[in-house]
Design a protein around this motif. Structure first.
Motif, PDB file in Angstrom:
ATOM      1  N   ALA A   5       0.494  -0.668   0.445  1.00  7.63           N
ATOM      2  CA  ALA A   5      -0.470   0.039  -0.141  1.00  7.63           C
ATOM      3  C   ALA A   5       0.936   1.144  -0.152  1.00  7.63           C
ATOM      4  N   ILE A   6       2.292   1.056   1.038  1.00  8.17           N
ATOM      5  CA  ILE A   6       2.890   2.728   0.245  1.00  8.17           C
ATOM      6  C   ILE A   6       3.534   2.765  -0.471  1.00  8.17           C
ATOM      7  N   GLU A   7       3.521   1.563  -1.392  1.00 12.54           N
ATOM      8  CA  GLU A   7       4.568   1.892  -2.757  1.00 12.54           C
ATOM      9  C   GLU A   7       3.810   1.921  -3.004  1.00 12.54           C
ATOM     10  N   ASN A   8       2.364   1.606  -3.372  1.00 10.83           N
ATOM     11  CA  ASN A   8       1.513   2.889  -3.953  1.00 10.83           C
ATOM     12  C   ASN A   8       1.187   3.794  -3.412  1.00 10.83           C
ATOM     13  N   LEU A   9       0.710   3.877  -2.668  1.00  7.11           N
ATOM     14  CA  LEU A   9       0.882   5.647  -2.923  1.00  7.11           C
ATOM     15  C   LEU A   9       2.121   6.513  -3.074  1.00  7.11           C
ATOM     16  N   GLU A  11       3.790   5.977  -5.517  1.00  8.92           N
ATOM     17  CA  GLU A  11       3.486   5.693  -6.640  1.00  8.92           C
ATOM     18  C   GLU A  11       1.786   6.697  -7.681  1.00  8.92           C
ATOM     19  N   SER A  12       1.249   6.312  -6.915  1.00  6.78           N
ATOM     20  CA  SER A  12       0.473   7.541  -7.255  1.00  6.78           C
ATOM     21  C   SER A  12       0.121   9.028  -6.928  1.00  6.78           C
ATOM     22  N   THR A  13       1.084   9.269  -6.314  1.00  3.58           N
ATOM     23  CA  THR A  13       1.527  10.444  -5.563  1.00  3.58           C
ATOM     24  C   THR A  13       1.865  11.101  -7.072  1.00  3.58           C
ATOM     25  N   ILE A  14       3.240  10.093  -7.445  1.00  2.00           N
ATOM     26  CA  ILE A  14       3.848  11.395  -8.706  1.00  2.00           C
ATOM     27  C   ILE A  14       3.482  11.407  -9.691  1.00  2.00           C
ATOM     28  N   LEU A  15       2.610   9.782  -9.213  1.00  2.00           N
ATOM     29  CA  LEU A  15       2.028  10.762 -10.925  1.00  2.00           C
ATOM     30  C   LEU A  15       1.089  11.869 -10.950  1.00  2.00           C
ATOM     31  N   ILE A  16       0.726  12.373  -9.510  1.00  2.00           N
ATOM     32  CA  ILE A  16      -0.310  13.544  -9.228  1.00  2.00           C
ATOM     33  C   ILE A  16       0.906  14.739  -9.523  1.00  2.00           C
ATOM     34  N   ILE A  17       2.207  14.508  -9.137  1.00  2.00           N
ATOM     35  CA  ILE A  17       2.679  15.506  -9.332  1.00  2.00           C
ATOM     36  C   ILE A  17       3.858  16.150 -11.160  1.00  2.00           C
ATOM     37  N   GLU A  18       3.427  14.540 -11.823  1.00  2.00           N
ATOM     38  CA  GLU A  18       3.550  14.876 -13.416  1.00  2.00           C
ATOM     39  C   GLU A  18       2.496  15.730 -14.204  1.00  2.00           C
ATOM     40  N   LYS A  19       1.304  15.941 -13.078  1.00  2.00           N
ATOM     41  CA  LYS A  19       0.787  16.432 -13.443  1.00  2.00           C
ATOM     42  C   LYS A  19       0.335  18.398 -12.805  1.00  2.00           C
ATOM     43  N   SER A  20       1.136  18.213 -12.367  1.00  2.00           N
ATOM     44  CA  SER A  20       1.018  19.642 -11.323  1.00  2.00           C
ATOM     45  C   SER A  20       1.854  20.386 -12.474  1.00  2.00           C
ATOM     46  N   ALA A 147      -2.968  15.702  -3.345  1.00  2.00           N
ATOM     47  CA  ALA A 147      -4.056  15.528  -3.407  1.00  2.00           C
ATOM     48  C   ALA A 147      -5.628  16.005  -4.095  1.00  2.00           C
ATOM     49  N   GLU A 148      -5.963  17.313  -3.014  1.00  2.00           N
ATOM     50  CA  GLU A 148      -6.960  17.274  -2.552  1.00  2.00           C
ATOM     51  C   GLU A 148      -7.039  18.135  -4.259  1.00  2.00           C
ATOM     52  N   LYS A 149      -6.272  18.906  -4.244  1.00  2.00           N
ATOM     53  CA  LYS A 149      -6.211  19.833  -5.823  1.00  2.00           C
ATOM     54  C   LYS A 149      -6.337  19.178  -6.688  1.00  2.00           C
ATOM     55  N   TYR A 150      -5.671  17.882  -7.009  1.00  2.00           N
ATOM     56  CA  TYR A 150      -6.239  17.734  -8.398  1.00  2.00           C
ATOM     57  C   TYR A 150      -7.377  16.118  -8.097  1.00  2.00           C
ATOM     58  N   LYS A 151      -8.206  16.706  -6.751  1.00  2.00           N
ATOM     59  CA  LYS A 151      -9.497  15.863  -6.599  1.00  2.00           C
ATOM     60  C   LYS A 151      -8.944  14.531  -6.960  1.00  2.00           C
ATOM     61  N   GLU A 152      -8.153  13.934  -5.856  1.00  2.00           N
ATOM     62  CA  GLU A 152      -7.743  12.479  -5.649  1.00  2.00           C
ATOM     63  C   GLU A 152      -7.947  12.325  -4.882  1.00  2.00           C
ATOM     64  N   LYS A 153      -8.710  11.958  -4.009  1.00  2.00           N
ATOM     65  CA  LYS A 153      -9.778  11.496  -2.571  1.00  2.00           C
ATOM     66  C   LYS A 153      -9.268  10.704  -2.485  1.00  2.00           C
ATOM     67  N   SER A 154      -8.988   9.781  -2.664  1.00  2.00           N
ATOM     68  CA  SER A 154      -8.805   8.272  -2.041  1.00  2.00           C
ATOM     69  C   SER A 154      -6.386   8.494  -2.641  1.00  2.00           C
ATOM     70  N   VAL A 155      -6.625   9.155  -2.736  1.00  2.00           N
ATOM     71  CA  VAL A 155      -4.471   9.450  -2.308  1.00  2.00           C
ATOM     72  C   VAL A 155      -5.122   9.964  -1.018  1.00  2.00           C
ATOM     73  N   MET A 156      -5.680  11.127  -0.564  1.00  2.00           N
ATOM     74  CA  MET A 156      -5.693  12.103   0.509  1.00  2.00           C
ATOM     75  C   MET A 156      -5.907  11.167   1.462  1.00  2.00           C
ATOM     76  N   HIS A 157      -7.201  10.361   1.517  1.00  2.00           N
ATOM     77  CA  HIS A 157      -7.682   9.054   2.902  1.00  2.00           C
ATOM     78  C   HIS A 157      -6.049   7.815   2.990  1.00  2.00           C
ATOM     79  N   ASP A 158      -5.528   7.608   1.472  1.00  2.00           N
ATOM     80  CA  ASP A 158      -4.353   6.748   2.181  1.00  2.00           C
ATOM     81  C   ASP A 158      -3.202   7.715   3.004  1.00  2.00           C
ATOM     82  N   PHE A 159      -2.878   8.929   2.246  1.00  2.00           N
ATOM     83  CA  PHE A 159      -1.584   9.246   3.110  1.00  2.00           C
ATOM     84  C   PHE A 159      -2.430   9.659   5.062  1.00  2.00           C
ATOM     85  N   TYR A 160      -3.283   9.663   5.034  1.00  2.00           N
ATOM     86  CA  TYR A 160      -3.536  10.286   6.192  1.00  2.00           C
ATOM     87  C   TYR A 160      -3.475   8.821   7.046  1.00  2.00           C
TER      88      TYR A 160
END
Length: 513
Positions: A5-9, A11-20, A147-160
């Motif tokens: 789950a950490i690994e996937n979190l 990776e998902s965050t890096i994908l958000i950073i890529e479009k930031s 994650a909130e800025k890019y509407k990635e709700k699941s990533v928000m929850h996963d970080f917490y």
């Protein structure tokens, strides 16, 4: 907590950073800190999952191995590479940072020793700025807000959830700038900001099917009579309705009640000392923590049976704030002492096997009622001395009834039954997400791997032994290699020796300290 789950979190965050719209420098620095966070856990190497983007922003390079700074000066080393991790500075040996290697290429990363050396040699033209550490609380808040800025709700929850699980499992602590006491929490801007995000976005309102992380239950975490400080922290992180002021007021009330218990500790100390003195155990030590919250008594005796002649230690621990007592049994097993060329001694650290004695009791509903959520025996510290002594007598009745059972289990398991199961059997146990139902003699794969390697070397099966070493190395994180003394001081020297054809004695089994 699932490390996948950490690994996937990450990776998902890096994908958000890529479009930031973050600058490349900020992207690199944030990603550097995200991987530092990932490396806290026993995760796999995952940087190559996002290789195209990371290469584009100068975070990683794929270079022919001949571009390694030490390639020309150490040809013999590079001619004999057998593993995926090679030294950044060959002359430093085990003290060196490492760089990933595969199919004739190295993959140096921003912030690493290899990166620094390539910068100095003019072979890394971009990403010359030093990475800046982002404190863990800021990193978690940044991840949630991004994650909130890019509407990635699941990533928000996963970080917490990643933070909460890591905190509850003691993977995040005061070493990361988090205050020890609740007084520090309620005056810490970063923690207050994180709590505000938790409440604003209802970060624990998520279904199990929507995350790979465990979703802790506040009710469960408060079971087992946690300390006033622990209880306040749990409420701070998990109770969105109670105000910080109410949490602190409740803490002060609980703390005052606990202070009244201090005089009861003297009754317990006297009873335990008398109990050891009247037994066939030899008293070894009595230690009290600086804050007087933890008291330990250690005793030992030699036990000779038809199968072994071993030294058994009992460590009795009183945790005042938890109002609990427990006993752990350690065994210096004579066969393993012989493999290590050691004799029985009074160093409990030399014990090979350890268990909480009550783990040997089959599930019993009535017995479980006497324990807290962590399996510790609850003492009625708010009651009169007579009630405390009665509880201690019942505790030691269970202890006496278990006399010799642990050593019997060890003798029935080791070495024949232990080695009769293939190494893969143990890997499957530790990789499974299911609870471990069977009794495990050794509760970590590091010691199990070492024992299998030692046995195979003794049988002249060096290739098979090194294959197990390779499997274990693949599981280790950089953080483990860098921070666990056992790896550097015991395991690695042993592996180097057997690679040279030697058959050294068995080194110490795994100890994280």
């Amino acid at each position: 907590m699932s490390y996948h789950a950490i690994e996937n979190l990450i990776e998902s965050t890096i994908l958000i950073i890529e479009k930031s719209n973050l600058s490349i420098e900020k992207q690199r620095n944030l990603i550097y800190n995200l991987y530092q966070f990932q490396n806290r856990f026993d995760t796999s190497y995952t940087t190559l999952r996002c290789f195209p983007f990371l290469e584009k922003i100068g975070f990683i390079k794929k270079l022919p191995v001949k571009q390694h700074p030490d390639f020309n000066s150490n040809p013999a080393y590079f001619a004999s590479i057998e593993e995926n991790w090679i030294s950044s500075k060959i002359n430093l040996g085990d003290e060196s940072d490492v760089v990933f290697y595969e199919d004739g290429f190295i993959f140096p990363e921003y912030g690493s020793d290899t990166w620094k050396r390539l910068i100095e040699e003019g072979k890394w033209l971009e990403a010359k700025e030093e990475p800046q550490e982002i404190p863990i609380l800021n990193l978690i808040s940044t991840g949630i807000e991004l994650a909130e800025k890019y509407k990635e709700k699941s990533v928000m929850h996963d970080f917490y959830l990643a933070f909460l699980n890591a905190f509850l499992e003691y993977d995040i602590s005061s070493d990361d700038g988090i205050p020890n006491d609740i007084e520090g929490w309620i005056n810490n801007g970063d923690l207050l900001n994180l709590r505000e995000l938790f409440i604003k976005y209802s970060l624990l309102s998520i279904k199990k099917t929507e995350t790979e992380f465990e979703i802790p239950s506040r009710t469960n975490e408060l079971l087992g009579d946690p300390t006033p400080n622990q209880k306040a922290k749990i409420e701070f992180l998990m109770d969105p309705k109670k105000t910080v002021e109410k949490i602190y007021a409740s803490y002060l009330k609980n703390k005052k009640s606990l202070e009244d218990i201090a005089e009861k500790v003297q009754t317990i100390e006297k009873y335990i000392k008398q109990k050891i003195d009247s037994s066939d155990f030899n008293f070894l030590s009595n230690e009290v923590s600086i804050n007087l919250k933890s008291h330990e008594w250690v005793c030992f005796k030699d036990v000779k049976t038809k199968l072994s002649n071993s030294r058994v230690f009992n460590k009795i621990t009183l945790e005042v704030e938890l109002k609990s007592i427990f006993i752990e049994t350690y065994v210096q097993y004579d066969l393993l002492m012989k493999w290590q060329n050691l004799t029985a001694n009074t160093y409990i650290e030399d014990a090979h096997f350890k268990t909480s004695l009550f783990e040997l009791i089959p599930y019993d509903k009535e017995f479980e009622k006497k324990l807290n959520i962590w399996g510790l025996w609850l003492l009625p510290l708010k009651s009169k001395d007579q009630a405390i002594i009665k509880s201690l007598e019942e505790f030691f009745t269970y202890v006496n009834n278990l006399e010799g059972e642990y050593l019997t289990k060890i003798e029935s398991e080791f070495p024949e039954t232990f080695f009769s199961k293939p190494y893969q059997h143990y890997i499957n146990i530790f990789e499974s997400d299911e609870p471990i139902d069977d009794f495990l003699l050794i509760k970590n794969l590091y010691s199990i791997s070492l024992l299998f390697i030692y046995k195979l070397v003794g049988e002249g099966k060096l290739t098979e032994a090194l294959e197990i070493n390779n499997q274990m190395e693949e599981r280790l994180s950089d953080r483990f290699r860098e921070t666990i003394p056992w790896y550097k001081n015991s395991y690695l020297p042993y592996i180097k020796a057997i690679k040279k054809g030697k058959k050294p004695v068995l080194p110490h089994l795994f100890n994280k300290d």
